[in-house]
Design a protein around this motif. Sequence first.
Motif, PDB file in Angstrom:
ATOM      1  N   ASP A 133       0.564   6.913   7.831  1.00  0.00           N
ATOM      2  CA  ASP A 133       0.546   5.688   8.619  1.00  0.00           C
ATOM      3  C   ASP A 133       1.977   5.329   8.998  1.00  0.00           C
ATOM      4  N   GLU A 205      -5.678  -4.283  10.572  1.00  0.00           N
ATOM      5  CA  GLU A 205      -4.558  -3.844  11.407  1.00  0.00           C
ATOM      6  C   GLU A 205      -5.108  -3.009  12.548  1.00  0.00           C
ATOM      7  N   GLU A 207      -4.849  -0.265  15.059  1.00  0.00           N
ATOM      8  CA  GLU A 207      -4.029   0.942  15.168  1.00  0.00           C
ATOM      9  C   GLU A 207      -4.726   2.004  16.011  1.00  0.00           C
ATOM     10  N   ASP A 239      -6.715  -0.444   9.723  1.00  0.00           N
ATOM     11  CA  ASP A 239      -6.080  -0.223   8.425  1.00  0.00           C
ATOM     12  C   ASP A 239      -6.158  -1.538   7.631  1.00  0.00           C
ATOM     13  N   LYS A 259      -3.433  -0.984   0.544  1.00  0.00           N
ATOM     14  CA  LYS A 259      -3.884  -0.262   1.737  1.00  0.00           C
ATOM     15  C   LYS A 259      -4.915   0.809   1.422  1.00  0.00           C
ATOM     16  N   GLY A 362       0.419   2.648  13.107  1.00  0.00           N
ATOM     17  CA  GLY A 362       0.857   1.356  12.584  1.00  0.00           C
ATOM     18  C   GLY A 362       0.344   0.275  13.514  1.00  0.00           C
TER      19      GLY A 362
HETATM   20 CA    CA Z   1      -0.978   0.156   8.863  1.00  0.00          CA
END
Ligand code: CA
Length: 431
Positions: A133, A205, A207, A239, A259, A362
């Motif tokens: 990541d 997140e 991504e 994520d 995570k 990311g």
């Molecule tokens: Ca991430």
Amino acid sequence: MSPSIRSSWVEGSSSPGGDFPLQNLPLGVVAAEGRGRRVGVRIGDFVVDVRTLAECGLLERLERRIIDSLAGESLAPFMALGKSAWRAARAEFTRLLSADCGELRDHPKRGDIVLPEWGLSVQLPCEIGDYTDFYASLHHATNVGSMFRPNQPLLPNWKHLPIGYHGRSSSIVPSGTAVVRPCGQTVASDDGPPSFGPTKLLDYEVEVGALIGRGNALGSPIAVASALDHVFGLVLLNDWSARDVQKWEYQPLGPFLAKNFASTLSGWVVSLDALEPFRIPLPARADGDPQPLPYLRGEGDVLFDIQLELLVASAAMRERKMPACRVSLGNYRDMYWSVAQMVAHHTSGGCNLRTGDLLASGTVSGSDPLSRGCLLERTWRGTQPITLSDGSERKFLQDGDEVILRAWCERPGAARIGFGECRGIVLPART
Ligand code: CA
């Protein structure tokens, strides 16, 4: 759709706003009652069962090794063949599904080959190998950095290399899988002491992930110029992140349990060829920014104009049949580091990438508040809550919330290319 854009005989596949016209044809793996797992080609609201297509003799124009690579329960054997095989198969699927081709359209077993999407469950496209990541959005890194280090939001290395960490692939799940709120160590004050319990600051997140097709040998770096030849296609990734756990554990070695409890992947892998009309050059570095070192430069260093929409639906909203609420709208073109640079940097020390590895971007954030790709930024650490359409407020995710990530590319003169969805419902912690 403009008359100059080629269409398919598959009903509804050319309708405006659809994600999967003839020009897209993403591949994935689906499970069907009575058939097990199959490689599928998505078009409109239908999926072509590639194994049955081959068994009916409709892929005979392709090399045997390509046909065989598509006959199993994973895309990995096909992904490992490389770009010329991907292109040959894509061209053949395009031909068979084009409006002017009757071979599949008029085939007596068409109903057994072309299946309605609603009867299928989307799986992971392949076993995900190593998962990396990155942290490659300047806006995201600056926003998050400014919350935790107001005097130095960006560390000195950030503009010189795509920062990343090695993540966990065992907990990557396909879209539609529910996610249990994780427990972990959190602290009430910066120095502890910690307590153990359900995260209070659960986040998503937004991504974009690159799936590696053909890898490289150990000790043989991949140059930026050839990096995209190793990328089988792009997918969406949520994520999931536990911010309070992350804050306590991330120093000195980076994210760990914050995570690794779940990351959700969309099911349809969109090829770079389908994204070709939406590719844009990586913008020149801004005045005052350093030029990347030579090994991080080269032709093929491009971004893609992909709109990324994040929606949330609370349990109450779903019960009342209210549509999910848009929480953010960003664009992948806002990235600072490209996929090609990530591949080149990842392998620059000799690390080998393998078929099925996943390189995620990311969190993708842009300059305006709506484009911020996680709640940490969107609500600015919870100081600016958002209101959902059922009137409830969100600083971070609550149990029962469904998080839906969608993405698409649009421009005049080109067919719309969509990614479908990456969704998951938050379940209460198991305490
Ligand atoms: Ca991430």
